[in-house]
Design a protein around this motif. Structure first.
Motif, PDB file in Angstrom:
ATOM      1  N   PRO A 162       0.820  -1.220   0.000  1.00 56.35           N
ATOM      2  CA  PRO A 162       0.000   0.000   0.000  1.00 56.35           C
ATOM      3  C   PRO A 162       0.853   1.269   0.000  1.00 56.35           C
ATOM      4  CG  PRO A 162      -0.776  -1.518   1.693  1.00 56.35           C
ATOM      5  CD  PRO A 162       0.499  -2.078   1.139  1.00 56.35           C
ATOM      6  N   LEU A 163       1.988   1.226   0.647  1.00 59.31           N
ATOM      7  CA  LEU A 163       2.889   2.375   0.663  1.00 59.31           C
ATOM      8  C   LEU A 163       3.413   2.654  -0.749  1.00 59.31           C
ATOM      9  CD1 LEU A 163       4.122   4.365   2.681  1.00 59.31           C
ATOM     10  CD2 LEU A 163       6.064   2.827   2.859  1.00 59.31           C
ATOM     11  N   ALA A 164       3.809   1.608  -1.474  1.00 63.07           N
ATOM     12  CA  ALA A 164       4.281   1.765  -2.849  1.00 63.07           C
ATOM     13  C   ALA A 164       3.166   2.308  -3.738  1.00 63.07           C
ATOM     14  CB  ALA A 164       4.794   0.432  -3.386  1.00 63.07           C
ATOM     15  N   ARG A 165       1.944   1.857  -3.523  1.00 62.64           N
ATOM     16  CA  ARG A 165       0.802   2.361  -4.311  1.00 62.64           C
ATOM     17  C   ARG A 165       0.576   3.845  -4.052  1.00 62.64           C
ATOM     18  NH1 ARG A 165      -2.704  -2.859  -3.004  1.00 62.64           N
ATOM     19  NH2 ARG A 165      -1.996  -4.172  -4.693  1.00 62.64           N
ATOM     20  N   ARG A 166       0.654   4.243  -2.800  1.00 66.18           N
ATOM     21  CA  ARG A 166       0.471   5.662  -2.474  1.00 66.18           C
ATOM     22  C   ARG A 166       1.587   6.506  -3.079  1.00 66.18           C
ATOM     23  NH1 ARG A 166      -1.127   6.725   3.695  1.00 66.18           N
ATOM     24  NH2 ARG A 166      -1.097   8.844   2.867  1.00 66.18           N
ATOM     25  N   LEU A 167       2.796   5.988  -3.060  1.00 66.59           N
ATOM     26  CA  LEU A 167       3.918   6.707  -3.658  1.00 66.59           C
ATOM     27  C   LEU A 167       3.737   6.815  -5.172  1.00 66.59           C
ATOM     28  CD1 LEU A 167       6.605   8.131  -3.275  1.00 66.59           C
ATOM     29  CD2 LEU A 167       7.718   5.903  -3.305  1.00 66.59           C
ATOM     30  N   ALA A 168       3.222   5.773  -5.805  1.00 65.21           N
ATOM     31  CA  ALA A 168       2.967   5.817  -7.245  1.00 65.21           C
ATOM     32  C   ALA A 168       1.957   6.904  -7.588  1.00 65.21           C
ATOM     33  CB  ALA A 168       2.470   4.450  -7.733  1.00 65.21           C
ATOM     34  N   VAL A 169       0.936   7.058  -6.763  1.00 69.04           N
ATOM     35  CA  VAL A 169      -0.063   8.112  -6.983  1.00 69.04           C
ATOM     36  C   VAL A 169       0.592   9.485  -6.847  1.00 69.04           C
ATOM     37  CG1 VAL A 169      -2.163   9.171  -6.048  1.00 69.04           C
ATOM     38  CG2 VAL A 169      -2.034   6.692  -6.350  1.00 69.04           C
ATOM     39  N   GLN A 170       1.446   9.641  -5.845  1.00 65.52           N
ATOM     40  CA  GLN A 170       2.156  10.913  -5.661  1.00 65.52           C
ATOM     41  C   GLN A 170       3.045  11.207  -6.873  1.00 65.52           C
ATOM     42  OE1 GLN A 170       2.122  13.255  -3.236  1.00 65.52           O
ATOM     43  NE2 GLN A 170       0.597  12.229  -1.990  1.00 65.52           N
ATOM     44  N   LEU A 171       3.695  10.193  -7.406  1.00 60.60           N
ATOM     45  CA  LEU A 171       4.526  10.377  -8.586  1.00 60.60           C
ATOM     46  C   LEU A 171       3.678  10.780  -9.796  1.00 60.60           C
ATOM     47  CD1 LEU A 171       6.991   7.416  -8.078  1.00 60.60           C
ATOM     48  CD2 LEU A 171       7.621   9.838  -8.212  1.00 60.60           C
ATOM     49  N   ARG A 172       2.508  10.180  -9.918  1.00 63.67           N
ATOM     50  CA  ARG A 172       1.608  10.544 -11.020  1.00 63.67           C
ATOM     51  C   ARG A 172       1.175  12.000 -10.907  1.00 63.67           C
ATOM     52  NH1 ARG A 172      -3.535   7.838 -10.360  1.00 63.67           N
ATOM     53  NH2 ARG A 172      -4.031   9.712  -9.209  1.00 63.67           N
ATOM     54  N   GLU A 173       0.840  12.421  -9.693  1.00 67.66           N
ATOM     55  CA  GLU A 173       0.406  13.798  -9.491  1.00 67.66           C
ATOM     56  C   GLU A 173       1.531  14.787  -9.779  1.00 67.66           C
ATOM     57  OE1 GLU A 173      -1.188  13.872  -5.535  1.00 67.66           O
ATOM     58  OE2 GLU A 173      -2.966  12.727  -6.116  1.00 67.66           O
TER      59      GLU A 173
ATOM     60  N   SER B  58       4.329  14.153 -11.803  1.00 74.48           N
ATOM     61  CA  SER B  58       4.968  14.038 -13.114  1.00 74.48           C
ATOM     62  C   SER B  58       4.010  13.723 -14.246  1.00 74.48           C
ATOM     63  CB  SER B  58       6.038  12.943 -13.073  1.00 74.48           C
ATOM     64  OG  SER B  58       5.429  11.666 -13.010  1.00 74.48           O
ATOM     65  N   GLY B  59       2.820  13.251 -13.926  1.00 68.95           N
ATOM     66  CA  GLY B  59       1.889  12.832 -14.966  1.00 68.95           C
ATOM     67  C   GLY B  59       2.068  11.383 -15.385  1.00 68.95           C
ATOM     68  N   VAL B  60       3.071  10.712 -14.824  1.00 64.77           N
ATOM     69  CA  VAL B  60       3.338   9.306 -15.152  1.00 64.77           C
ATOM     70  C   VAL B  60       3.257   8.490 -13.869  1.00 64.77           C
ATOM     71  CG1 VAL B  60       5.041   7.668 -16.029  1.00 64.77           C
ATOM     72  CG2 VAL B  60       4.867   9.947 -17.041  1.00 64.77           C
ATOM     73  N   GLU B  61       2.400   7.474 -13.875  1.00 66.19           N
ATOM     74  CA  GLU B  61       2.294   6.605 -12.698  1.00 66.19           C
ATOM     75  C   GLU B  61       3.042   5.304 -12.970  1.00 66.19           C
ATOM     76  OE1 GLU B  61      -1.022   4.484  -9.803  1.00 66.19           O
ATOM     77  OE2 GLU B  61      -1.607   6.119 -11.109  1.00 66.19           O
ATOM     78  N   PRO B  62       4.097   5.055 -12.217  1.00 70.28           N
ATOM     79  CA  PRO B  62       4.850   3.819 -12.450  1.00 70.28           C
ATOM     80  C   PRO B  62       4.057   2.600 -11.991  1.00 70.28           C
ATOM     81  CG  PRO B  62       5.693   4.943 -10.515  1.00 70.28           C
ATOM     82  CD  PRO B  62       4.657   5.845 -11.136  1.00 70.28           C
ATOM     83  N   PRO B  63       4.286   1.462 -12.631  1.00 71.78           N
ATOM     84  CA  PRO B  63       3.632   0.236 -12.169  1.00 71.78           C
ATOM     85  C   PRO B  63       4.141  -0.142 -10.776  1.00 71.78           C
ATOM     86  CG  PRO B  63       5.115  -0.228 -14.006  1.00 71.78           C
ATOM     87  CD  PRO B  63       5.126   1.241 -13.793  1.00 71.78           C
ATOM     88  N   VAL B  64       3.273  -0.827 -10.044  1.00 75.67           N
ATOM     89  CA  VAL B  64       3.605  -1.238  -8.671  1.00 75.67           C
ATOM     90  C   VAL B  64       3.559  -2.757  -8.608  1.00 75.67           C
ATOM     91  CG1 VAL B  64       2.895  -1.161  -6.247  1.00 75.67           C
ATOM     92  CG2 VAL B  64       2.677   0.873  -7.686  1.00 75.67           C
ATOM     93  N   GLY B  65       4.608  -3.333  -8.051  1.00 73.78           N
ATOM     94  CA  GLY B  65       4.684  -4.769  -7.857  1.00 73.78           C
ATOM     95  C   GLY B  65       4.721  -5.096  -6.378  1.00 73.78           C
TER      96      GLY B  65
END
Length: 76
Positions: free
Chosen positions: A50-61, A63-70
């Motif tokens: 869940p922490l990685a998912r939240r960080l991915a959302v922050q990155l999307r906000e 940069s506009g690009v949401e990295p995949p989360v594994g």
């Protein structure tokens, strides 16, 4: 009487502080890796995912690009 064998629970970060910390982490990642192509976040099960998912959302906000989360399961 001997002291208890456990510690009382302490709150290290509240929700607001955790959000600020994740936003700061996202911006630091973008500073070091401005091209997000090829970037993947992997969280260690169970709390890291869940922490990685939240960080991915922050990155999307940011940069506009949401990295995949594994997810990585380290149990045997």
């Amino acid at each position: 009487m001997p002291p208890p064998l456990y510690r009382e629970r302490q709150e290290l970060m509240d929700a607001e502080r955790l959000s600020r910390t994740l936003a700061r982490m996202a911006h630091e990642i973008l500073e070091r890796h401005p091209d997000m192509r090829g970037t993947v976040l992997v969280g260690v099960r169970t709390r890291g995912v869940p922490l990685a998912r939240r960080l991915a959302v922050q990155l999307r906000e940011a940069s506009g690009v949401e990295p995949p989360v594994g997810a990585l399961d380290i149990t045997l």
